[in-house]
Scaffold this active site. Structure first.
Site, PDB file in Angstrom:
ATOM      1  N   TYR A  57       0.829  -1.229   0.000  1.00  0.00           N
ATOM      2  CA  TYR A  57       0.000   0.000   0.000  1.00  0.00           C
ATOM      3  C   TYR A  57       0.849   1.259   0.000  1.00  0.00           C
ATOM      4  O   TYR A  57       0.482   2.272  -0.614  1.00  0.00           O
ATOM      5  CB  TYR A  57      -1.000  -0.048   1.170  1.00  0.00           C
ATOM      6  N   ARG A  60       1.656   1.954  -3.576  1.00  0.00           N
ATOM      7  CA  ARG A  60       0.527   2.489  -4.357  1.00  0.00           C
ATOM      8  C   ARG A  60       0.186   3.901  -3.917  1.00  0.00           C
ATOM      9  O   ARG A  60      -0.224   4.739  -4.732  1.00  0.00           O
ATOM     10  CB  ARG A  60      -0.663   1.538  -4.214  1.00  0.00           C
ATOM     11  N   VAL A  94      -9.323   2.890  -4.746  1.00  0.00           N
ATOM     12  CA  VAL A  94      -8.798   3.456  -3.492  1.00  0.00           C
ATOM     13  C   VAL A  94      -7.890   4.651  -3.790  1.00  0.00           C
ATOM     14  O   VAL A  94      -7.330   5.250  -2.881  1.00  0.00           O
ATOM     15  CB  VAL A  94      -8.065   2.361  -2.679  1.00  0.00           C
ATOM     16  N   HIS A 110     -14.454   0.664  -1.068  1.00  0.00           N
ATOM     17  CA  HIS A 110     -13.351  -0.216  -0.673  1.00  0.00           C
ATOM     18  C   HIS A 110     -12.258   0.538   0.066  1.00  0.00           C
ATOM     19  O   HIS A 110     -11.134   0.047   0.177  1.00  0.00           O
ATOM     20  CB  HIS A 110     -12.765  -0.912  -1.908  1.00  0.00           C
ATOM     21  N   CYS A 140      -4.355   9.306  18.648  1.00  0.00           N
ATOM     22  CA  CYS A 140      -3.978   8.818  20.003  1.00  0.00           C
ATOM     23  C   CYS A 140      -2.470   8.818  20.214  1.00  0.00           C
ATOM     24  O   CYS A 140      -2.003   8.451  21.299  1.00  0.00           O
ATOM     25  CB  CYS A 140      -4.526   7.400  20.228  1.00  0.00           C
ATOM     26  N   GLY A 177     -15.398   0.657 -16.233  1.00  0.00           N
ATOM     27  CA  GLY A 177     -14.043   0.195 -15.965  1.00  0.00           C
ATOM     28  C   GLY A 177     -13.920  -0.791 -14.834  1.00  0.00           C
ATOM     29  O   GLY A 177     -12.994  -0.713 -14.023  1.00  0.00           O
ATOM     30  N   ASN A 203     -16.732  -0.273 -20.867  1.00  0.00           N
ATOM     31  CA  ASN A 203     -15.584  -1.058 -20.436  1.00  0.00           C
ATOM     32  C   ASN A 203     -14.712  -1.407 -21.649  1.00  0.00           C
ATOM     33  O   ASN A 203     -15.237  -1.535 -22.761  1.00  0.00           O
ATOM     34  CB  ASN A 203     -16.076  -2.348 -19.746  1.00  0.00           C
ATOM     35  N   ALA A 221     -12.318   4.268 -21.278  1.00  0.00           N
ATOM     36  CA  ALA A 221     -13.135   5.208 -20.499  1.00  0.00           C
ATOM     37  C   ALA A 221     -12.851   6.648 -20.911  1.00  0.00           C
ATOM     38  O   ALA A 221     -13.782   7.469 -20.999  1.00  0.00           O
ATOM     39  CB  ALA A 221     -12.838   5.021 -19.009  1.00  0.00           C
TER      40      ALA A 221
HETATM   41  C1  BV8 Z   1     -17.452  -9.245   1.336  1.00  0.00           C
HETATM   42  C2  BV8 Z   1      -9.305  -3.130  -1.939  1.00  0.00           C
HETATM   43  C3  BV8 Z   1     -18.767 -10.114   3.033  1.00  0.00           C
HETATM   44  C4  BV8 Z   1      -7.998  -3.775  -2.032  1.00  0.00           C
HETATM   45  C5  BV8 Z   1     -10.716  -4.726  -2.979  1.00  0.00           C
HETATM   46  C6  BV8 Z   1     -19.029 -15.100  -4.186  1.00  0.00           C
HETATM   47  C7  BV8 Z   1     -20.127 -14.284  -4.062  1.00  0.00           C
HETATM   48  C8  BV8 Z   1     -20.078 -13.148  -3.270  1.00  0.00           C
HETATM   49  C9  BV8 Z   1     -18.902 -12.788  -2.601  1.00  0.00           C
HETATM   50  C10 BV8 Z   1     -17.826 -13.602  -2.765  1.00  0.00           C
HETATM   51  C11 BV8 Z   1     -17.879 -14.767  -3.510  1.00  0.00           C
HETATM   52  N1  BV8 Z   1     -16.664 -15.368  -3.412  1.00  0.00           N
HETATM   53  C12 BV8 Z   1     -15.842 -14.606  -2.629  1.00  0.00           C
HETATM   54  C13 BV8 Z   1     -16.545 -13.549  -2.239  1.00  0.00           C
HETATM   55  C14 BV8 Z   1     -16.069 -12.484  -1.418  1.00  0.00           C
HETATM   56  C15 BV8 Z   1     -15.186 -11.499  -2.141  1.00  0.00           C
HETATM   57  C16 BV8 Z   1     -15.169 -11.587  -3.629  1.00  0.00           C
HETATM   58  O1  BV8 Z   1     -16.020 -11.008  -4.312  1.00  0.00           O
HETATM   59  N2  BV8 Z   1     -14.143 -12.282  -4.155  1.00  0.00           N
HETATM   60  C17 BV8 Z   1     -13.998 -12.395  -5.585  1.00  0.00           C
HETATM   61  C18 BV8 Z   1     -12.510 -12.483  -5.934  1.00  0.00           C
HETATM   62  C19 BV8 Z   1     -14.797 -13.602  -6.060  1.00  0.00           C
HETATM   63  N3  BV8 Z   1     -15.690 -10.193  -1.765  1.00  0.00           N
HETATM   64  C20 BV8 Z   1     -15.313  -9.691  -0.591  1.00  0.00           C
HETATM   65  O2  BV8 Z   1     -14.568 -10.241   0.185  1.00  0.00           O
HETATM   66  C21 BV8 Z   1     -15.913  -8.325  -0.233  1.00  0.00           C
HETATM   67  N4  BV8 Z   1     -16.459  -8.430   1.087  1.00  0.00           N
HETATM   68  O3  BV8 Z   1     -17.986  -9.967   0.519  1.00  0.00           O
HETATM   69  O4  BV8 Z   1     -17.776  -9.186   2.629  1.00  0.00           O
HETATM   70  C22 BV8 Z   1     -19.006  -9.887   4.444  1.00  0.00           C
HETATM   71  C23 BV8 Z   1     -20.298 -10.074   4.886  1.00  0.00           C
HETATM   72  C24 BV8 Z   1     -20.552  -9.883   6.211  1.00  0.00           C
HETATM   73  C25 BV8 Z   1     -19.530  -9.495   7.064  1.00  0.00           C
HETATM   74  C26 BV8 Z   1     -18.243  -9.297   6.586  1.00  0.00           C
HETATM   75  C27 BV8 Z   1     -17.973  -9.487   5.280  1.00  0.00           C
HETATM   76  C28 BV8 Z   1     -14.843  -7.252  -0.194  1.00  0.00           C
HETATM   77  C29 BV8 Z   1     -14.298  -7.025  -1.570  1.00  0.00           C
HETATM   78  C30 BV8 Z   1     -13.327  -5.850  -1.546  1.00  0.00           C
HETATM   79  C31 BV8 Z   1     -11.917  -6.352  -1.686  1.00  0.00           C
HETATM   80  N5  BV8 Z   1     -11.053  -5.211  -1.841  1.00  0.00           N
HETATM   81  N6  BV8 Z   1     -10.009  -3.617  -3.064  1.00  0.00           N
HETATM   82  C32 BV8 Z   1      -7.097  -2.923  -2.846  1.00  0.00           C
HETATM   83  O5  BV8 Z   1      -7.574  -2.107  -3.667  1.00  0.00           O
HETATM   84  O6  BV8 Z   1      -5.891  -3.107  -2.646  1.00  0.00           O
HETATM   85  S1  BV8 Z   1     -11.251  -5.439  -4.406  1.00  0.00           S
HETATM   86  C33 BV8 Z   1     -10.353  -4.930  -5.725  1.00  0.00           C
HETATM   87  O7  BV8 Z   1     -11.034  -5.491  -6.877  1.00  0.00           O
HETATM   88  C34 BV8 Z   1     -10.351  -3.445  -5.977  1.00  0.00           C
HETATM   89  O8  BV8 Z   1     -11.120  -2.677  -5.094  1.00  0.00           O
HETATM   90  C35 BV8 Z   1     -10.983  -3.336  -7.346  1.00  0.00           C
HETATM   91  O9  BV8 Z   1     -11.640  -2.162  -7.505  1.00  0.00           O
HETATM   92  C36 BV8 Z   1     -11.901  -4.478  -7.290  1.00  0.00           C
HETATM   93  C37 BV8 Z   1     -12.551  -4.887  -8.561  1.00  0.00           C
HETATM   94  O10 BV8 Z   1     -11.573  -4.890  -9.567  1.00  0.00           O
HETATM   95  P1  BV8 Z   1     -11.807  -3.889 -10.782  1.00  0.00           P
HETATM   96  O11 BV8 Z   1     -11.885  -2.493 -10.259  1.00  0.00           O
HETATM   97  O12 BV8 Z   1     -12.949  -4.363 -11.586  1.00  0.00           O
HETATM   98  O13 BV8 Z   1     -10.454  -4.023 -11.542  1.00  0.00           O
HETATM   99  P2  BV8 Z   1     -10.046  -5.177 -12.558  1.00  0.00           P
HETATM  100  O14 BV8 Z   1      -8.580  -5.043 -12.810  1.00  0.00           O
HETATM  101  O15 BV8 Z   1     -10.611  -6.478 -12.090  1.00  0.00           O
HETATM  102  O16 BV8 Z   1     -10.847  -4.807 -13.894  1.00  0.00           O
HETATM  103  C38 BV8 Z   1     -10.543  -3.610 -14.580  1.00  0.00           C
HETATM  104  C39 BV8 Z   1     -11.531  -3.530 -15.728  1.00  0.00           C
HETATM  105  O17 BV8 Z   1     -11.302  -2.306 -16.434  1.00  0.00           O
HETATM  106  C40 BV8 Z   1     -11.368  -4.657 -16.745  1.00  0.00           C
HETATM  107  O18 BV8 Z   1     -12.645  -5.154 -17.069  1.00  0.00           O
HETATM  108  C41 BV8 Z   1     -10.734  -3.971 -17.945  1.00  0.00           C
HETATM  109  O19 BV8 Z   1     -11.199  -4.513 -19.171  1.00  0.00           O
HETATM  110  C42 BV8 Z   1     -11.224  -2.557 -17.807  1.00  0.00           C
HETATM  111  N7  BV8 Z   1     -10.336  -1.540 -18.354  1.00  0.00           N
HETATM  112  C43 BV8 Z   1      -8.979  -1.541 -18.371  1.00  0.00           C
HETATM  113  N8  BV8 Z   1      -8.544  -0.394 -18.948  1.00  0.00           N
HETATM  114  C44 BV8 Z   1      -9.651   0.334 -19.266  1.00  0.00           C
HETATM  115  C45 BV8 Z   1     -10.789  -0.394 -18.887  1.00  0.00           C
HETATM  116  N9  BV8 Z   1     -12.039   0.056 -19.087  1.00  0.00           N
HETATM  117  C46 BV8 Z   1     -12.166   1.267 -19.668  1.00  0.00           C
HETATM  118  N10 BV8 Z   1     -11.127   2.020 -20.051  1.00  0.00           N
HETATM  119  C47 BV8 Z   1      -9.857   1.590 -19.872  1.00  0.00           C
HETATM  120  N11 BV8 Z   1      -8.839   2.364 -20.275  1.00  0.00           N
END
Ligand code: BV8
Length: 236
Positions: A57, A60, A94, A110, A140, A177, A203, A221
């Site tokens: 972090y 980043r 973030v 997030h 603190c 995105g 996207n 985007a």
């Molecule tokens: C929770 C912080 C419950 C970290 C992040 C099945 C069903 C439901 C849930 C789950 C499940 N299996 C597992 C889970 C839980 C899990 C989850 O979803 N896992 C996934 C992997 C399956 N979810 C969680 O744990 C969440 N919490 O469910 O809590 C709970 C309930 C009760 C009590 C307690 C808890 C928490 C999820 C948050 C995790 N933290 N971020 C950090 O940033 O370091 S997630 C991380 O992924 C980022 O935040 C990011 O934003 C997020 C999603 O990724 P994207 O933003 O979409 O980025 P990515 O690279 O994937 O895609 C980019 C896209 O842009 C692409 O499509 C690309 O084509 C496009 N692109 C690229 N360039 C361009 C573009 N588009 C346009 N223009 C361009 N130029």
């Protein structure tokens, strides 16, 4: 666009910051020193190897000082300034590029790189330094208890009630995105549709949930978002 659009919810992901030079998570540039985000962005990883996670972090956070908002961030800020109805920009990102572009009606579901969470006093504070250096909490004054104010996998995203209310009341849901790989954000389009909203995705590649959207526009985007904002502001 329909004429009777009053309330809009916009969801953004890493793709909206890609053209600013901020790495996405699941693209070719998506690894950090060989680590998958899912392996670093968890409470277990932080407990196991806090220094590795803090360095992830810190790197980043430092990168933020070298990048600028792009045309998509600026167009969304223009929409924020001129849209007469309700507008909520929910970002999974973030980084601080939406606020630096001028967006006000914004929330970080997030968390934020520029925020620290003190596990000693449970207070959050603005932070733009190096957390691996065990800096003192501004509230603190205790050292060694700061963690990134980031929602990790398995942790509850922020302001979910506010998001769910906005989704229930919106006429238009726009996803920009994001790969649609992470829940609950990836499920927002289904909630919006359930409440009767129009849904639009912009996207580079169709997301995992593309088939849920009434309309899907493929491209960068920085190109698509300014055109869409011009289109929707022309209709008001
Ligand atoms: C929770 C912080 C419950 C970290 C992040 C099945 C069903 C439901 C849930 C789950 C499940 N299996 C597992 C889970 C839980 C899990 C989850 O979803 N896992 C996934 C992997 C399956 N979810 C969680 O744990 C969440 N919490 O469910 O809590 C709970 C309930 C009760 C009590 C307690 C808890 C928490 C999820 C948050 C995790 N933290 N971020 C950090 O940033 O370091 S997630 C991380 O992924 C980022 O935040 C990011 O934003 C997020 C999603 O990724 P994207 O933003 O979409 O980025 P990515 O690279 O994937 O895609 C980019 C896209 O842009 C692409 O499509 C690309 O084509 C496009 N692109 C690229 N360039 C361009 C573009 N588009 C346009 N223009 C361009 N130029």
């Amino acid at each position: 666009m329909q004429r009777d659009i009053q309330n809009i919810v916009i969801l953004t992901g890493a793709g909206v910051s890609a053209e600013s030079g901020v790495a996405t998570f699941r693209g070719p540039d998506g690894l950090w020193e060989g680590h998958r985000v899912e392996d670093v962005a968890t409470p277990e990883a932080f407990a196991r190897d806090p220094d590795l996670v803090q360095k992830f972090y810190d790197a980043r956070r430092a990168k933020l000082r070298t990048v600028e908002p792009n045309a998509a961030h600026r167009a969304l800020a223009k929409l924020d300034a001129h849209w007469p109805g309700d507008l909520l920009l929910v970002t999974q990102n973030v980084d601080d590029l939406h606020e630096r572009a001028g967006s006000k009606r914004l929330l970080h579901m997030h968390g934020e790189l520029n925020s620290a969470w003190c596990l000693a006093c449970d207070e959050r504070s603005r932070f733009d330094g190096v957390m691996a250096d065990d800096q003192a909490c501004p509230h603190c004054q205790q050292s060694g208890h700061l963690r990134p104010d980031i929602v990790w996998f398995g942790e509850m995203p922020y302001q979910m009630e506010r998001i769910e209310l906005a989704l229930a009341q919106c006429d238009l849901f726009v996803s920009i995105g994001t790969s649609g790989a992470v829940y609950p954000a990836a499920g927002f389009v289904q909630s919006a549709r359930h409440y009767g909203a129009q849904t639009l995705e912009m996207n580079l590649d169709p997301s995992e949930g593309s088939f849920h959207f009434h309309e899907s526009r493929k491209g960068r985007a920085g190109d698509l978002v300014p055109d869409w904002v011009a289109e929707i502001l022309r209709d008001i």
